[in-house]
Write an enzyme that holds these catalytic residues in place. Structure first.
Site, PDB file in Angstrom:
ATOM      1  N   GLY A  77       1.288  -1.156   0.289  1.00  0.00           N
ATOM      2  CA  GLY A  77      -0.099   0.060   0.356  1.00  0.00           C
ATOM      3  C   GLY A  77       1.316   1.105   0.145  1.00  0.00           C
ATOM      4  O   GLY A  77       1.845   1.542   1.146  1.00  0.00           O
ATOM      5  N   ALA A  78       0.760   2.198  -0.967  1.00  0.00           N
ATOM      6  CA  ALA A  78       1.918   3.061  -1.427  1.00  0.00           C
ATOM      7  C   ALA A  78       1.946   4.252   0.407  1.00  0.00           C
ATOM      8  O   ALA A  78       3.237   4.095   0.793  1.00  0.00           O
ATOM      9  CB  ALA A  78       1.162   4.091  -2.074  1.00  0.00           C
ATOM     10  N   ARG A 118      10.035  -1.427  -4.855  1.00  0.00           N
ATOM     11  CA  ARG A 118       8.771  -1.067  -5.980  1.00  0.00           C
ATOM     12  C   ARG A 118       8.780   0.052  -6.673  1.00  0.00           C
ATOM     13  O   ARG A 118       9.082   1.663  -6.103  1.00  0.00           O
ATOM     14  CB  ARG A 118       7.562  -1.244  -4.727  1.00  0.00           C
ATOM     15  CG  ARG A 118       7.828  -2.429  -4.155  1.00  0.00           C
ATOM     16  CD  ARG A 118       6.615  -3.357  -3.562  1.00  0.00           C
ATOM     17  NE  ARG A 118       5.377  -3.340  -4.687  1.00  0.00           N
ATOM     18  CZ  ARG A 118       3.898  -3.613  -4.427  1.00  0.00           C
ATOM     19  NH1 ARG A 118       3.529  -3.329  -3.082  1.00  0.00           N
ATOM     20  NH2 ARG A 118       3.519  -3.839  -5.337  1.00  0.00           N
ATOM     21  N   ASP A 266      -1.296   4.908  -6.201  1.00  0.00           N
ATOM     22  CA  ASP A 266      -0.410   4.638  -6.378  1.00  0.00           C
ATOM     23  C   ASP A 266       0.557   5.805  -6.796  1.00  0.00           C
ATOM     24  O   ASP A 266       1.819   5.551  -6.154  1.00  0.00           O
ATOM     25  CB  ASP A 266       0.260   3.414  -6.686  1.00  0.00           C
ATOM     26  CG  ASP A 266      -0.359   2.254  -5.895  1.00  0.00           C
ATOM     27  OD1 ASP A 266      -1.483   1.698  -5.325  1.00  0.00           O
ATOM     28  OD2 ASP A 266       0.798   2.258  -5.344  1.00  0.00           O
ATOM     29  N   ASN A 276      -3.504   2.997  -9.876  1.00  0.00           N
ATOM     30  CA  ASN A 276      -3.473   2.369  -8.748  1.00  0.00           C
ATOM     31  C   ASN A 276      -3.604   0.331  -8.874  1.00  0.00           C
ATOM     32  O   ASN A 276      -3.202   0.580  -9.684  1.00  0.00           O
ATOM     33  CB  ASN A 276      -5.098   2.156  -8.679  1.00  0.00           C
ATOM     34  CG  ASN A 276      -5.459   1.657  -7.155  1.00  0.00           C
ATOM     35  OD1 ASN A 276      -4.287   1.864  -5.637  1.00  0.00           O
ATOM     36  ND2 ASN A 276      -6.466   1.472  -7.080  1.00  0.00           N
ATOM     37  N   LYS A 277      -3.955  -0.284  -8.324  1.00  0.00           N
ATOM     38  CA  LYS A 277      -4.238  -1.612  -8.802  1.00  0.00           C
ATOM     39  C   LYS A 277      -4.674  -2.467  -9.554  1.00  0.00           C
ATOM     40  O   LYS A 277      -5.335  -2.050 -10.119  1.00  0.00           O
ATOM     41  CB  LYS A 277      -4.579  -2.790  -7.064  1.00  0.00           C
ATOM     42  CG  LYS A 277      -4.831  -4.010  -6.723  1.00  0.00           C
ATOM     43  CD  LYS A 277      -3.500  -4.791  -7.229  1.00  0.00           C
ATOM     44  CE  LYS A 277      -2.317  -4.301  -7.100  1.00  0.00           C
ATOM     45  NZ  LYS A 277      -0.892  -4.697  -6.641  1.00  0.00           N
TER      46      LYS A 277
HETATM   47  O1  MRU Z   1       0.261  -4.213  -4.227  1.00  0.00           O
HETATM   48  P1  MRU Z   1      -0.125  -3.209  -3.387  1.00  0.00           P
HETATM   49  O2  MRU Z   1      -0.712  -4.632  -2.292  1.00  0.00           O
HETATM   50  O3  MRU Z   1       1.044  -2.726  -2.959  1.00  0.00           O
HETATM   51  O4  MRU Z   1      -1.132  -1.964  -3.794  1.00  0.00           O
HETATM   52  C1  MRU Z   1      -1.564  -1.340  -3.375  1.00  0.00           C
HETATM   53  C2  MRU Z   1      -2.614  -0.455  -3.553  1.00  0.00           C
HETATM   54  O5  MRU Z   1      -2.760  -0.714  -5.505  1.00  0.00           O
HETATM   55  C3  MRU Z   1      -2.867   0.194  -2.847  1.00  0.00           C
HETATM   56  O6  MRU Z   1      -4.844   0.295  -4.164  1.00  0.00           O
HETATM   57  C4  MRU Z   1      -2.879   2.075  -3.340  1.00  0.00           C
HETATM   58  O7  MRU Z   1      -1.641   1.655  -2.707  1.00  0.00           O
HETATM   59  C5  MRU Z   1      -3.147   2.911  -2.514  1.00  0.00           C
HETATM   60  S1  MRU Z   1      -3.298   2.442  -0.928  1.00  0.00           S
HETATM   61  C6  MRU Z   1      -3.830   3.943   0.346  1.00  0.00           C
END
Ligand code: MRU
Length: 385
Positions: A77-78, A118, A266, A276-277
Site C-alpha cells: 500500500g503506497a 517497488r 499509487d 492503482n492496483k
Molecule cells: O501491490 P499493493 O498491494 O502495494 O497495491 C496497493 C494498491 O494498489 C492500493 O490501492 C494503493 O496503494 C492505495 S493505498 C492507500
C-alpha cells in the site's frame, strides 16, 4: 518457502509474534501495518501475507529486512510503503558506522536498496527524499542524536499520513449519500497507510458523520488484497462488507445499488491520471458505463507533479508465480505464458474527483493539482479546487 495457513509466504522478514508489541499504535487503532518501537532500534509490522488466517507481527532490526518486507508484500500500500522505508532508514542509521564519510555512504546505500524495492508507488521516493534531507542535516551530530532526529522525522511522516487520511476522509464523506453502498478495489485502508486509510478513510469518516455505509469489496486478483485485507479490516472494525470476485463488478453495477466507487492510488500524474492496483481501470470503465461516480482518495504525497501523465508512470511487473497460483495452489499449466502487471492507469477523464488532505480536485487535472501544490498545509485553505 514456508506455508502460513493456506497462503504461501515467500521468505521470512523477521521474528514473528502474535500480538502487536507496542503500547499503542501511532494511529490509535488496535492494529497497525507498521510501527517503530520505542528506543528506535526495532520495527514491528503486521505480516499482510499471512492475513486473514494469521495476525502475525514481525520484528525487524535491519534495513535489508525492511526491503524484503516491502518486496514480498509483507507491508504494502503506497503510504505504508513510504512509512516503512522511512523506518528502514532509522534502522540503517542505528547500525551505521559513526565516522564520516562512512555514515553518509551507508545511508545512501540503504536508501538505494529501499528505492529499488517497488517502482510504482511514488510515496516511497517521496519519503526517502524527505529522510535524505535530514540525513544531510545530522551528519555532524553524535550517533545517538542522529538516530533520534531521523526517528522523529520518520514518525512525523507516519503521523502526518494518519492526519492526511482523516482529513481526506472527511472531505470525501461529503460526497457520500446518507445511506450508501460503496464499491472499492484492492486495499486502501488502515493496512495500506499509517492508519485510518484513504478510500476506507472515506468509509470510516462517513460512518463517523452518522451515515449508513455498506462496502462491496473486489477480491483483487492475483494477490487478493480485497479478499484477504479489505474484508478483514472492515469486518474487524464492524463494517458491513460484501466480497465479490473482480469479474462480478459489471453485473453488480448493472443490477443497481452501487452508489459510488472509491479507490486509493499509487501515483497521480500531473494530468490527473491515476495508477492503482491492476483492475482499477476496468472498474472505472464499468462505473462510467453504468453512471456510477468514481472517486480516488490519496494523500498529496501520492501526487507526482514531475510525471506528466499516466504513460510516464512506471508499472511494476511482478512474479509469474502470483498468477500461476491462487492461495498457494497451482492453477495454470506450466506451458502457458503469464503476464503480471501489478498496476494499471485510470485516465483522469473517468475520475469524478480526487480527495486529498488539501482538498478535492474536480475535475482531476493539472490546474487543480497545481493549485493544491500551492496550498500551505499549516495555515492554508482547503476545500474544493
Ligand atoms: O501491490 P499493493 O498491494 O502495494 O497495491 C496497493 C494498491 O494498489 C492500493 O490501492 C494503493 O496503494 C492505495 S493505498 C492507500
Amino acid at each position: 518457502m514456508t506455508r502460513g495457513g493456506a497462503y504461501v509466504t515467500v521468505g521470512t522478514v523477521g521474528t514473528a509474534g502474535s500480538t502487536l508489541p507496542h503500547p499503542a499504535p501511532l494511529s490509535g487503532a488496535s492494529y497497525s501495518a507498521i510501527e517503530l518501537m520505542p528506543g528506535d532500534r526495532e520495527v514491528v509490522l503486521l505480516d499482510q501475507r499471512a492475513l486473514p488466517l494469521d495476525e502475525r507481527y514481525e520484528r525487524l532490526h535491519h534495513v535489508e529486512q525492511v526491503a524484503v518486507a516491502i518486496e514480498t508484500l509483507a507491508v504494502r500500500g503506497a503510504p505504508a510503503i513510504g512509512i516503512a522505508a522511512a523506518y528502514g532508514l532509522v534502522l540503517a542509521a542505528a547500525g551505521a558506522p559513526a565516522g564520516e564519510p562512512h555514515f553518509a555512504s551507508e545511508m545512501a546505500a540503504a536508501a538505494l536498496r529501499l528505492h529499488r524495492t517497488r517502482p510504482t508507488a511514488v510515496n516511497l521516493s517521496w519519503a526517502l527524499a524527505r529522510m535524505a534531507r535530514v540525513v544531510t542535516q545530522v551528519r555532524s551530530l553524535a550517533a545517538p542524536a542522529r538516530v533520534e532526529r531521523l526517528a522523529a522525522e520518520a514518525r512525523a511522516i507516519h503521523s502526518e499520513d494518519v492526519a492526511a487520511c482523516r482529513a481526506m476522509g472527511r472531505i470525501g464523506a461529503e460526497r457520500v449519500p446518507g445511506d450508501a453502498v460503496i464499491l472499492t478495489h484492492c486495499n486502501a485502508g488502515a493496512l495500506a497507510t499509517g492508519g485510518f486509510g484513504t478510500a476506507l478513510g472515506v468509509v470510516r469518516a462517513s460512518r463517523e458523520a452518522g451515515k449508513r455505509v455498506r462496502v462491496v469489496a473486489c477480491e483483487t486478483r492475483p494477490v487478493l488484497q480485497g479478499a484477504r485485507l479489505t474484508a478483514w479490516e472492515l469486518a474487524r472494525d464492524g463494517f458491513d462488507v460484501t466480497l465479490i470476485t473482480d469479474s462480478m463488478v459489471a453485473q453488480r453495477m448493472r443490477r443497481g445499488g452501487i452508489d459510488l466507487v472509491v479507490v486509493g492510488a499509487d501515483r497521480i500524474a500531473r494530468s490527473g491520471d491515476v495508477a492503482n492496483k491492476i483492475g482499477t481501470y476496468g472498474v472505472a470503465c464499468l462505473a462510467r458505463a453504468h453512471g456510477v461516480p468514481f472517486y480516488v482518495a490519496a494523500p498529496f504525497s501520492t501526487v507526482d507533479l514531475a510525471c506528466p501523465d499516466g504513460d510516464a508512470i512506471p508499472i511494476e511487473q511482478r512474479s509469474e508465480h502470483e498468477v500461476r497460483t491462487c492461495g498457494g495452489v497451482p492453477i495454470a499449466p506450466a506451458g502457458a505464458r503469464v503476464e503480471n502487471p501489478a498496476f494499471d492507469v485510470t485516465p483522469a477523464g473517468l475520475i469524478r474527483s480526487i480527495f486529498t488532505e488539501r482538498g478535492e480536485v474536480t475535475p482531476p487535472g493539472e490546474a487543480g493539482l497545481m493549485a493544491l501544490e500551492r496550498i500551505d498545509q499549516e495555515g492554508g485553505k482547503t476545500g474544493r479546487i
